[in-house]
Scaffold this motif. Structure first.
Motif, short mmCIF file in Angstrom:
data_model
loop_
_atom_site.label_atom_id
_atom_site.label_comp_id
_atom_site.label_asym_id
_atom_site.label_seq_id
_atom_site.Cartn_x
_atom_site.Cartn_y
_atom_site.Cartn_z
N MET A 1 0.85 -1.18 0.00
CA MET A 1 0.00 0.00 0.00
C MET A 1 0.89 1.24 0.00
SD MET A 1 -3.01 1.32 -0.06
CE MET A 1 -4.25 0.12 0.29
N PHE A 2 0.56 2.20 -0.85
CA PHE A 2 1.31 3.45 -0.97
C PHE A 2 1.18 4.27 0.30
CE2 PHE A 2 1.58 7.93 -2.35
CZ PHE A 2 2.83 7.92 -2.93
N ASP A 3 2.31 4.73 0.81
CA ASP A 3 2.36 5.60 1.98
C ASP A 3 3.22 6.79 1.58
OD1 ASP A 3 4.08 6.52 4.42
OD2 ASP A 3 2.31 5.56 5.31
N LEU A 4 2.66 8.00 1.59
CA LEU A 4 3.36 9.18 1.08
C LEU A 4 4.62 9.49 1.88
CD1 LEU A 4 3.58 11.47 -0.91
CD2 LEU A 4 2.01 12.80 0.54
N ASP A 34 1.14 0.13 -8.22
CA ASP A 34 -0.10 0.01 -7.45
C ASP A 34 -0.87 1.33 -7.58
OD1 ASP A 34 -2.15 -0.52 -5.64
OD2 ASP A 34 -0.87 -0.19 -3.87
N PRO A 35 -1.43 1.61 -8.78
CA PRO A 35 -2.09 2.90 -8.98
C PRO A 35 -3.27 3.14 -8.04
CG PRO A 35 -2.53 1.43 -10.83
CD PRO A 35 -1.50 0.76 -9.96
N ALA A 36 -3.98 2.07 -7.68
CA ALA A 36 -5.11 2.23 -6.76
C ALA A 36 -4.62 2.70 -5.39
CB ALA A 36 -5.88 0.91 -6.62
N VAL A 41 -4.31 7.40 -1.56
CA VAL A 41 -3.62 8.39 -0.71
C VAL A 41 -3.71 9.80 -1.29
CG1 VAL A 41 -1.37 9.06 0.21
CG2 VAL A 41 -2.09 6.67 0.28
N LEU A 42 -3.41 9.96 -2.58
CA LEU A 42 -3.41 11.30 -3.19
C LEU A 42 -4.81 11.77 -3.56
CD1 LEU A 42 -0.24 11.15 -5.49
CD2 LEU A 42 -0.45 11.98 -3.13
N GLY A 43 -5.72 10.83 -3.69
CA GLY A 43 -7.09 11.17 -4.06
C GLY A 43 -7.28 11.17 -5.56
N GLU A 44 -8.51 10.96 -5.96
CA GLU A 44 -8.86 11.03 -7.37
C GLU A 44 -8.65 12.47 -7.82
OE1 GLU A 44 -9.86 9.51 -10.92
OE2 GLU A 44 -10.03 8.26 -9.14
#
Length: 191
Positions: A1-4, A34-36, A41-44
């Motif tokens: 999972m992406f974590d900024l 993992d674009p989702a 995290v960044l939002g649509e």
């Protein structure tokens, strides 16, 4: 999972290991695979614009949202860059200086970047960018230096002659793209 926070730290660590774009590109490639997760995290993307995610003297990380059909004229960065696409598409035309024709450039190649692509750009690359699709494109752009402190060039769209980069003009391009997006492309809320 992406974590900024972890992503920013991983980019800083990669830069310390290798001052070129190679290690940072691997961090970006893992993130946009993992674009989702990135979208979570960044939002649509909601509007064209640039959001600073990290900024230091040796590294700048931006979230760039390109408007539908938006084009940015040829420009350079005077530092290496890595572009990672997490939604949409970004078309890059690469340019080279015309020998013996002071300030002019000519097209030298192109590359379409899609979701999951992480493309490195060398420190002397000149490129223009187009979002060729009728929706917003989101990309993480990483620069090997202080993106906001470097004097850069841009080339006139019609004459392809070099001039100084105008940050205010670049910001206006994003505002104009946002106006067009709001008027013609933004999905209308159900009433």
């Amino acid at each position: 999972m992406f974590d900024l926070e972890q992503f920013n730290a991983d980019c800083c660590t990669a830069l310390k290991q290798d001052a070129s774009h190679k290690s940072v590109r691997e961090v970006v490639a893992r993130a946009v695979a993992d674009p989702a997760g990135v979208l979570n995290v960044l939002g649509e993307p909601k509007r064209p614009g640039i959001q600073t995610l990290y900024h230091a003297a040796d590294l700048t990380i931006l979230n760039v949202i390109w408007g539908p059909m938006m084009t940015v004229m040829p420009h350079n960065h005077e530092m290496w860059a890595v572009i990672g696409i997490y939604t949409g598409r970004e078309d890059n035309v690469f340019w080279r200086r015309v020998p013996d024709d002071r300030g002019r450039i000519e097209a030298a190649g192109a590359r379409s970047l899609c979701v999951g692509d992480a493309e490195p750009l060398g420190h002397n690359i000149i490129h223009s960018v187009t979002n060729p699709i009728p929706r917003l494109t989101g990309a993480i752009h990483i620069y090997g230096g202080d993106f906001f402190a470097v004097h850069r060039s841009e080339w006139d769209a019609e004459t392809l002659m070099e001039g100084p980069m105008d940050g205010k003009r670049a910001a206006r391009r994003f505002e104009e793209a946002n106006e067009l997006y709001q008027r013609f492309y933004r999905p209308q809320a159900a009433t």
